[in-house]
Scaffold this active site. Structure first.
Site, PDB file in Angstrom:
ATOM      1  N   LYS A 171       0.709  -1.290  -0.294  1.00 33.31           N
ATOM      2  CA  LYS A 171      -0.565   0.073  -0.467  1.00 33.31           C
ATOM      3  C   LYS A 171       1.075   0.836   0.079  1.00 33.31           C
ATOM      4  O   LYS A 171       1.693   1.613   1.064  1.00 33.31           O
ATOM      5  CB  LYS A 171      -1.315  -0.251   1.435  1.00 33.31           C
ATOM      6  N   GLY A 224       7.013   4.675   8.295  1.00 33.63           N
ATOM      7  CA  GLY A 224       6.461   6.115   8.217  1.00 33.63           C
ATOM      8  C   GLY A 224       6.227   6.796   9.031  1.00 33.63           C
ATOM      9  O   GLY A 224       7.541   7.151  10.469  1.00 33.63           O
ATOM     10  N   SER A 225       5.111   7.729   9.703  1.00 40.31           N
ATOM     11  CA  SER A 225       5.118   8.825  11.013  1.00 40.31           C
ATOM     12  C   SER A 225       5.081   7.742  12.311  1.00 40.31           C
ATOM     13  O   SER A 225       4.446   6.620  12.167  1.00 40.31           O
ATOM     14  CB  SER A 225       4.668   9.878  10.373  1.00 40.31           C
ATOM     15  N   GLU A 227       2.799   7.938  14.792  1.00 40.08           N
ATOM     16  CA  GLU A 227       1.743   8.243  14.770  1.00 40.08           C
ATOM     17  C   GLU A 227       0.832   7.141  14.360  1.00 40.08           C
ATOM     18  O   GLU A 227      -0.051   6.678  15.361  1.00 40.08           O
ATOM     19  CB  GLU A 227       1.121   9.626  14.909  1.00 40.08           C
ATOM     20  N   GLY A 229       2.631   4.645  12.755  1.00 40.39           N
ATOM     21  CA  GLY A 229       3.051   3.697  13.384  1.00 40.39           C
ATOM     22  C   GLY A 229       2.406   3.113  14.542  1.00 40.39           C
ATOM     23  O   GLY A 229       2.439   1.735  14.974  1.00 40.39           O
ATOM     24  N   GLU A 246       9.529   1.039  10.811  1.00 39.45           N
ATOM     25  CA  GLU A 246      10.495   2.447  10.379  1.00 39.45           C
ATOM     26  C   GLU A 246      10.358   3.229  10.669  1.00 39.45           C
ATOM     27  O   GLU A 246       9.546   4.267  10.268  1.00 39.45           O
ATOM     28  CB  GLU A 246      10.825   2.520   8.961  1.00 39.45           C
ATOM     29  N   CYS A 280      13.690  10.426   6.548  1.00 38.87           N
ATOM     30  CA  CYS A 280      13.752   9.923   8.189  1.00 38.87           C
ATOM     31  C   CYS A 280      15.136  10.154   8.382  1.00 38.87           C
ATOM     32  O   CYS A 280      15.546  10.317  10.041  1.00 38.87           O
ATOM     33  CB  CYS A 280      13.288   8.488   7.892  1.00 38.87           C
ATOM     34  N   GLU A 378      10.779  16.710  14.832  1.00 35.72           N
ATOM     35  CA  GLU A 378      10.478  16.075  13.504  1.00 35.72           C
ATOM     36  C   GLU A 378      10.006  17.410  12.919  1.00 35.72           C
ATOM     37  O   GLU A 378       8.572  16.805  12.636  1.00 35.72           O
ATOM     38  CB  GLU A 378      10.397  14.320  13.550  1.00 35.72           C
TER      39      GLU A 378
HETATM   40  P1  NAD Z   1       2.953   9.053   7.354  1.00 35.69           P
HETATM   41  O1  NAD Z   1       2.803   8.268   8.653  1.00 35.69           O
HETATM   42  O2  NAD Z   1       1.428   9.513   7.534  1.00 35.69           O
HETATM   43  O3  NAD Z   1       1.858   7.898   5.821  1.00 35.69           O
HETATM   44  C1  NAD Z   1       2.344   6.737   5.783  1.00 35.69           C
HETATM   45  C2  NAD Z   1       1.798   5.437   4.724  1.00 35.69           C
HETATM   46  O4  NAD Z   1       0.675   5.553   5.914  1.00 35.69           O
HETATM   47  C3  NAD Z   1       1.258   6.120   3.732  1.00 35.69           C
HETATM   48  O5  NAD Z   1       0.868   4.835   2.888  1.00 35.69           O
HETATM   49  C4  NAD Z   1      -0.039   6.650   4.290  1.00 35.69           C
HETATM   50  O6  NAD Z   1      -1.100   6.379   3.218  1.00 35.69           O
HETATM   51  C5  NAD Z   1      -0.387   5.817   5.274  1.00 35.69           C
HETATM   52  N1  NAD Z   1      -1.181   5.727   6.451  1.00 35.69           N
HETATM   53  C6  NAD Z   1      -1.846   6.550   7.186  1.00 35.69           C
HETATM   54  N2  NAD Z   1      -3.078   6.664   8.152  1.00 35.69           N
HETATM   55  C7  NAD Z   1      -2.903   5.631   8.006  1.00 35.69           C
HETATM   56  C8  NAD Z   1      -4.271   4.618   8.697  1.00 35.69           C
HETATM   57  N3  NAD Z   1      -4.944   4.814   9.402  1.00 35.69           N
HETATM   58  N4  NAD Z   1      -3.522   2.710   8.604  1.00 35.69           N
HETATM   59  C9  NAD Z   1      -2.529   2.038   8.060  1.00 35.69           C
HETATM   60  N5  NAD Z   1      -1.804   3.456   7.405  1.00 35.69           N
HETATM   61  C10 NAD Z   1      -2.142   4.307   6.834  1.00 35.69           C
HETATM   62  O7  NAD Z   1       3.906   9.256   7.056  1.00 35.69           O
HETATM   63  P2  NAD Z   1       4.745   9.845   5.783  1.00 35.69           P
HETATM   64  O8  NAD Z   1       3.978  11.592   5.880  1.00 35.69           O
HETATM   65  O9  NAD Z   1       4.367   9.788   4.542  1.00 35.69           O
HETATM   66  O10 NAD Z   1       6.032   9.831   5.692  1.00 35.69           O
HETATM   67  C11 NAD Z   1       6.679  10.824   6.556  1.00 35.69           C
HETATM   68  C12 NAD Z   1       6.915   9.833   8.496  1.00 35.69           C
HETATM   69  O11 NAD Z   1       7.742   9.341   7.691  1.00 35.69           O
HETATM   70  C13 NAD Z   1       7.837  10.887   8.778  1.00 35.69           C
HETATM   71  O12 NAD Z   1       8.454  10.530  10.541  1.00 35.69           O
HETATM   72  C14 NAD Z   1       9.208  10.000   8.289  1.00 35.69           C
HETATM   73  O13 NAD Z   1      10.387  10.248   9.167  1.00 35.69           O
HETATM   74  C15 NAD Z   1       9.342   9.028   8.474  1.00 35.69           C
HETATM   75  N6  NAD Z   1      10.490   7.746   7.656  1.00 35.69           N
HETATM   76  C16 NAD Z   1      10.695   6.630   8.014  1.00 35.69           C
HETATM   77  C17 NAD Z   1      11.585   5.778   7.161  1.00 35.69           C
HETATM   78  C18 NAD Z   1      12.888   5.611   8.153  1.00 35.69           C
HETATM   79  O14 NAD Z   1      13.263   4.571   7.841  1.00 35.69           O
HETATM   80  N7  NAD Z   1      12.955   4.995   9.377  1.00 35.69           N
HETATM   81  C19 NAD Z   1      11.553   6.162   5.846  1.00 35.69           C
HETATM   82  C20 NAD Z   1      10.873   7.882   5.123  1.00 35.69           C
HETATM   83  C21 NAD Z   1       9.888   7.711   6.439  1.00 35.69           C
END
Ligand code: NAD
Length: 482
Positions: A171, A224-225, A227, A229, A246, A280, A378
């Site tokens: 996804k 992703g974020s 929150e 996570g 991650e 990230c 962040e």
């Molecule tokens: P996000 O958490 O908003 O979204 C990430 C993914 O999660 C997207 O595909 C989104 O559609 C999905 N998502 C959102 N709500 C969801 C839910 N309720 N249930 C399941 N999936 C859902 O993050 P973002 O804004 O796309 O990315 C930025 C964040 O990602 C930053 O905090 C960054 O540090 C982190 N990040 C970490 C790494 C790493 O390797 N550690 C790499 C890249 C980005």
């Protein structure tokens, strides 16, 4: 002509969804592509396809699976120019960075394709027999990726999962789904069996939530974020399933007074500004010895202010932020920094020559209060906080002082100090006199505490995408475990 749609991709073929989401070009703020709005029913269909395909994929064996991964790496290479332009427009990055992303994505498929049939297990001698360890695939793995490095992070998580014999459902982020469906189509073209690599684009709270709560998924990898996570972790607890998280960071560079300031300033610039700070493990704060603080600020100001900013497809130094939401988030942090009384050294505004799209000047804050929000939260954009330190002990304490532990660096010519400080920096990756973004597919990567857990990249990811199984054999009359 380039296909600017990201439909649902299940069982080796694409299908139109019940609805579409506009994909916005962040250089203009206008829709330029369409992304499927996948539903829970689409996730059910993907799980059914992946479950049916997985046993035969596993049975193919590591060498044959590895060959297919390497063919996909070749196909990514052959389509590099087109895919990079799609990615540059979709994610708002200069073409040269998008080319690097596609090359790194290909490197992941090649690395795991070459490695997987050399990933051997153990034989453990026992009295009257032996034990054998084996790495078995989880089964069907779910992968939720963010928008900052769409094709590269897809490859980072999907390649080791496929290599180990899992069937995957991806996804991608709704902002940037084009390259994910593109890659799945290539996988089919090079001979991946149907149902092994499925993509369901859609909104996080719809397709993402359906995937993360589905009982038919045996492992989930989320990038992703923090929150979101947490939501994924709760959903995984409900269905008793392992996961890899991650998450984000607020990663520091610690700069001592014996460095060559002019030499390292360009490296410190890139450590933040590659992908406009939307990385990230971006180095988003610098802690510098008070003896070279003024000199370093001057050198960084020169580095930041000479950069050319333009739409990603014009391929200059810096492009836009990925979305209106991200633009507003970063702009609001610049206001927070101002309100906190931190001094702006350079940047802090929209570039004068760009009156549409989501552009911001790269910004440096000279931070006097190490407890300020801009130095601890962040931001995920081109905003650097620079704070001075008195001595090594204070530098380490402040460096380790945020809730995140993803990456950190130490810059010094003193070899004892380099290793002493590197040993005390708490982070999943520590760099000595360098900063690594993206490259190094063979280097295990991941967080501690609020930056997540589990490891992507390197051989470590092959262990992450498999379960360790031990078989105990009794040999009547055997000697020394034989
Ligand atoms: P996000 O958490 O908003 O979204 C990430 C993914 O999660 C997207 O595909 C989104 O559609 C999905 N998502 C959102 N709500 C969801 C839910 N309720 N249930 C399941 N999936 C859902 O993050 P973002 O804004 O796309 O990315 C930025 C964040 O990602 C930053 O905090 C960054 O540090 C982190 N990040 C970490 C790494 C790493 O390797 N550690 C790499 C890249 C980005």
């Amino acid at each position: 002509m380039t296909d600017l749609t990201a439909p649902i991709y299940i069982n080796g073929s694409q299908r139109d969804p019940g609805g579409w989401i506009d994909s916005i070009d962040p250089a203009t703020g206008k829709a330029f592509a369409k992304v499927a709005r996948g539903t829970a029913a689409d996730i059910d269909a993907a799980v059914a396809a992946a479950s049916a395909a997985q046993p035969a994929w596993d049975a193919l064996g590591p060498a044959r699976r590895g060959e297919l991964l390497q063919k996909l790496a070749d196909a990514l290479g052959a389509n590099e120019a087109e895919l990079a332009r799609i990615e540059a427009q979709d994610a708002g990055k200069p073409v040269f960075e998008a080319v690097d992303d596609v090359q790194t994505a290909a490197a992941y498929f090649r690395f795991y394709g070459e490695a997987v049939d050399k990933f051997y297990n153990d034989k453990i001698p026992l009295e009257g027999g032996f034990g054998l360890t084996d790495r078995i695939p989880h089964g069907v793995t779910g992968h939720i990726t963010p928008w900052n490095y769409p094709v590269m992070l897809l490859a980072r998580t999907v390649a080791p999962a496929l290599a180990m014999g899992n069937a995957v459902i991806l996804k991608p982020a709704e902002e940037t789904s084009l390259s994910s469906v593109y890659t799945a189509r290539l996988a089919t073209q090079v001979g991946f069996p149907d149902g092994v690599f499925n993509v369901v684009p859609g909104l996080g709270e719809e397709a993402g939530a359906a995937l993360s709560g589905h009982p038919g998924i045996d492992h989930i990898s989320f990038t992703g974020s923090r929150e979101v996570g947490k939501l994924i972790m709760h959903a995984s607890a409900d269905v008793m399933r392992p996961l890899t998280l991650e998450l984000g960071g607020k990663s520091p560079s610690v700069v001592f007074d014996d460095v060559d300031v002019e030499l390292i300033a360009p490296k410190l610039r890139t450590a933040l500004l590659w992908n406009n700070g939307q990385t990230c493990n971006a180095q988003s704060r610098i802690l510098v010895s008070k003896k070279v603080h003024g000199h370093l600020l001057e050198a960084l100001e020169a580095e930041f202010s000479k950069l050319e900013i333009a739409p990603g497809l014009e391929d200059k130094d810096l492009a836009s932020l990925v979305s209106k939401q991200q633009y507003e988030r970063v702009a609001s942090y610049i206001e927070i920094g101002r309100a906190e009384g931190q001094r702006i050294v350079t940047g802090g505004r929209r570039p004068k020559h760009l009156d549409q799209g989501y552009f911001l000047e790269p910004t440096i804050f000279d931070v006097t209060d190490p407890g300020s929000r801009i130095a601890n939260e962040e931001i995920f954009g081109p905003v650097l906080s620079v704070a001075r330190f008195e001595d090594e002990e204070q530098a380490i304490r402040v460096a380790n002082g945020t809730p995140f532990d993803l990456a950190a660096a130490v810059w010094t010519q003193d070899i004892d100090r380099a290793f002493r400080v590197a040993g005390q920096l708490r982070a999943g990756q520590v760099y000595v006199n360098n900063w690594s973004i993206g490259t190094g597919v063979n280097l295990p990567f991941g967080g501690i505490r609020n930056s997540g857990f589990g490891r992507e990249k390197g051989i470590a990811a092959l262990a992450e995408y498999s379960a360790l199984k031990t078989t105990v054999v009794r040999v009547t009359g055997g000697v020394g475990g034989r």
